[in-house]
Design a protein around this motif. Sequence first.
Motif, PDB file in Angstrom:
ATOM      1  N   ARG A 553       2.157  15.891  45.230  1.00  5.64           N
ATOM      2  CA  ARG A 553       3.506  15.362  44.998  1.00  5.64           C
ATOM      3  C   ARG A 553       4.271  15.253  46.310  1.00  5.64           C
ATOM      4  O   ARG A 553       4.974  14.266  46.548  1.00  5.64           O
ATOM      5  N   VAL A 562      -0.142  14.829  38.329  1.00  2.00           N
ATOM      6  CA  VAL A 562       0.043  14.991  36.883  1.00  2.00           C
ATOM      7  C   VAL A 562      -1.186  15.545  36.189  1.00  2.00           C
ATOM      8  O   VAL A 562      -1.080  16.503  35.400  1.00  2.00           O
ATOM      9  N   GLU A 566      -1.194  19.017  34.059  1.00  2.00           N
ATOM     10  CA  GLU A 566      -1.536  19.024  32.640  1.00  2.00           C
ATOM     11  C   GLU A 566      -2.692  19.984  32.369  1.00  2.00           C
ATOM     12  O   GLU A 566      -2.667  20.740  31.382  1.00  2.00           O
ATOM     13  N   LEU A 590       5.073  20.146  35.734  1.00  2.00           N
ATOM     14  CA  LEU A 590       4.686  18.905  35.075  1.00  2.00           C
ATOM     15  C   LEU A 590       5.910  18.027  34.826  1.00  2.00           C
ATOM     16  O   LEU A 590       5.860  16.797  35.022  1.00  2.00           O
ATOM     17  N   ALA A 591       7.019  18.652  34.424  1.00  2.00           N
ATOM     18  CA  ALA A 591       8.247  17.876  34.210  1.00  2.00           C
ATOM     19  C   ALA A 591       8.708  17.214  35.511  1.00  2.00           C
ATOM     20  O   ALA A 591       9.135  16.049  35.512  1.00  2.00           O
ATOM     21  N   TYR A 594       6.432  14.178  36.166  1.00  2.00           N
ATOM     22  CA  TYR A 594       6.809  13.046  35.319  1.00  2.00           C
ATOM     23  C   TYR A 594       8.076  12.374  35.883  1.00  2.00           C
ATOM     24  O   TYR A 594       8.181  11.146  35.910  1.00  2.00           O
ATOM     25  N   GLU A 595       9.009  13.189  36.288  1.00  2.35           N
ATOM     26  CA  GLU A 595      10.256  12.666  36.838  1.00  2.35           C
ATOM     27  C   GLU A 595       9.999  11.853  38.100  1.00  2.35           C
ATOM     28  O   GLU A 595      10.567  10.764  38.289  1.00  2.35           O
ATOM     29  N   LEU A 597       7.421  10.218  38.806  1.00  6.93           N
ATOM     30  CA  LEU A 597       6.782   8.954  38.416  1.00  6.93           C
ATOM     31  C   LEU A 597       7.758   8.017  37.712  1.00  6.93           C
ATOM     32  O   LEU A 597       7.388   6.871  37.386  1.00  6.93           O
ATOM     33  N   ASP A 599       8.952   8.657  34.744  1.00  6.70           N
ATOM     34  CA  ASP A 599       8.718   8.787  33.306  1.00  6.70           C
ATOM     35  C   ASP A 599       9.731   9.787  32.737  1.00  6.70           C
ATOM     36  O   ASP A 599       9.384  10.915  32.369  1.00  6.70           O
ATOM     37  N   ARG A 602       9.419  11.513  29.178  1.00  4.03           N
ATOM     38  CA  ARG A 602       8.629  12.746  29.038  1.00  4.03           C
ATOM     39  C   ARG A 602       9.233  13.885  29.873  1.00  4.03           C
ATOM     40  O   ARG A 602       9.118  15.054  29.507  1.00  4.03           O
ATOM     41  N   ALA A 603       9.842  13.541  31.005  1.00  5.28           N
ATOM     42  CA  ALA A 603      10.352  14.574  31.909  1.00  5.28           C
ATOM     43  C   ALA A 603      11.510  15.353  31.301  1.00  5.28           C
ATOM     44  O   ALA A 603      11.517  16.595  31.301  1.00  5.28           O
TER      45      ALA A 603
END
Length: 821
Positions: A553, A562, A566, A590-591, A594-595, A597, A599, A602-603
């Motif tokens: 990241r 991700v 996961e 993971l949150a 997602y953020e 990306l 997304d 989901r985040a």
Amino acid sequence: MASAGSVVNQAARDLTVQAPPVVPAMESVPAVAGASRIETTTGVFVGRSAELARLDSAVSGAGGRAVVVAVHGLGGVGKSTLAARFAESRGDRFSFVWWVTADSSAAIATGLADLAVAIAPEAAVLPAEQRVELGVRWLATHDGWLLVLDNLTTPSDAAGLLERVRTGTVVITSRQGTGWGGIPTVAVDVLTAEQAVDLLDRLVRAEWPDADLSGAEALCAELGFLPLAVEQAAAYLVQDRIDPTAYLDLLGRFPARVFTAAREGGDARRTMARVWHVTLDRLADTPLAGDLLRVVAWWAPNGIPRDFLSGLGEEPDVHEASRRLAAYSMITLTRTEVSVHRLVQAVTRTEDPADPHRRPEDVAAARDTAATILSDCVTDLDPRSPADWPRYHQVLPHARALFGHTTPDTDTPHTAHLLAQLGHYLDNRGDPAAAVTHHARAAQSFERLYGPDHPETLTCRGNLAGAYRATGDPGRGIPLLEANAADRERVLGPDHPSTLTARNNLAYAYEAAGDLRRAIPLLEAVLADGVRVLGADHVDVLPVRGNLGNAYRAAGDPGRAVPLYEANLAAAERALGPDHMVTLTSRNNLALAYEALGDLDRAIPLHEAVLADRERLLGPDHPDTLTSRNNLAFAHHVAGDSDRAIRLLGAVLADRERVLGPDHPHALDTRNNLACVYQLTGDLQRAIPLHEEVLAARERVQGPDHPHTSAARDNLAHAYQLGGAPGRAIRLHKTILADRERALGPDHPDTLTTRHNLAVAHLATGDPDRAVPMLKAVVADRERVLGPDHFDTLASRTSLANALRDTGGGRQVWIGQRRTR
């Protein structure tokens, strides 16, 4: 023939008749003018107006009746001086004043016998017992006199005298502060700082008018403003012709000799060491009293929780020892705490083979006991839990005092453990510089105790490296971690779990230092080895996989992160359960991925789930809970709901400042995030002052070279640029660039970010001739260091393309809006 009662002596044939001594009728003998006896003092008296007034009030309040007043306090605090001052200044109120040294029954008897002779000189030929009786009889049959019983050991020693004498005024001085029944008392404490300096100045200049008394304030503070100590120091200064700073140096290097040094021709009993020796002699029938005093001598003088002492003996014995020490003013007791004069502590912990109360073996044993007690207090605590912080807060000042009074070569395993635990606590409380000091000594002590290859030693080295990272200097910890990894591999083998952990920690340090080229390959190798040796779901593999995800990241590739997050989350839930801290950390990571990306669907729900779990399991004020609230707030901003983000960040900031303190790095992180959201929503009137506050606080708390301080400068510079002050932005960027090149090197990602932002600022001033070459160089260096697909590389390419196309008029991408947690 001799008359009855006569003495007949026969010599040769002559007879001599000797008349018996005449016993004066003391009831009818008046006070003799000029026969009074008052203790002589130094001639210097400072302060004590309140104590004199209380003593005056107690004496005057008797309304002509007989009055007894007890003046009590620590040995050397000035009780006798106060009584002497009272007798001298109020002597005209009394027909007769008599001073008796009352530290023993024999001394009291001698003083009363001398009184009888002073009143009736013809009594001098009488036996001592008869003279004592005459002295008591005179006091009992006259009034208007003042009797001072100085340094009375216990109230019972004067009980017989006071039972018979019901007239006049008796002032008693004593170290015992309790047991006086209905007798009014006047407590005497140490001088104020100003009074102590004044006393020292007047005593010295009386014999050495041109003395240099620079450092007098520091000397008096070290002496705890105790009058006897100040007088002893003044005599030393005068006789040796030295200044206060030199005396302090001698006191530090040769305490045993300085504490016992008496004035030439003076009373050797009137020294700090001797005065308290006498008190402890009186407590010899309570052996635990000496043990207790020697233990508390190693801690801070004030605020010692009484429960610290519970392990020194049976509860009744500890209570008795505490009570008796307090009765003799050696300690002060409240319902919950103990305090000790700092000079009593200093003398007590100074070894003296000739003093049975300060034998070297007893002093050393007390030092080790003091360390063990503090270590036991924190053994079962969690340094990350605010619920445990109050106990750490109680222990910390006493541990620091212990560490300051000792050297590492005397540290025991308990001392080393205490150092390590407090290092973790200080790190979590936002004081990494102090954490470094504690971890460094812990590592040194464990190495001395167990050797360089012992697990405790290696663990402490790792803790020290982590503390360096928290100070913003991860590079300093990297050599320690490299040595740790090599040592563990040599001692334990390459596949030992501890070796894998050491390699993981080293890779994490590389990442923190911005060296992703070394961090990512090492993490990939450690993860492969961990899965091979321990299995994919082993708890020691989870942090490795998580760190590799973090590194991806940081390298601008959240898509690769991700799957790792996961997998980590699934493994943590299987191995540890859904509520374990590692599981919650995996969900949080993971949150964030997602953020990153984009997304947010989901985040945000995942951030909300982590927050709910942390509140349920850890409570609303735990640092991890506050971090989740911070992350959720910023995610709402990324999702376009800046108003909600601002409300949430304001609430998090208030709670972080309340729980952690306004200068804690986490509180500064949230303040920084709030300023960034204001800035990104165009509210520069709020953003710029907040950025300026964050920068000032970072510089004060974390230092000018800390990465977060540099990030705060970056954010402020961009705010200036947006606010129409590109000149201020350019000057600040230049400062940042010089600092980062010096502290981090030219290829560090943060250094490259500053070069990019400086070029963008030049474009904002309409200077593409400077900006374009700078952007070209940044693009080339970012491709080389970060890779062509890193988002920072892409941002620099975009800015360069816009600059070439629009000659500064196009949209430029600013990088470095640091979202810290």
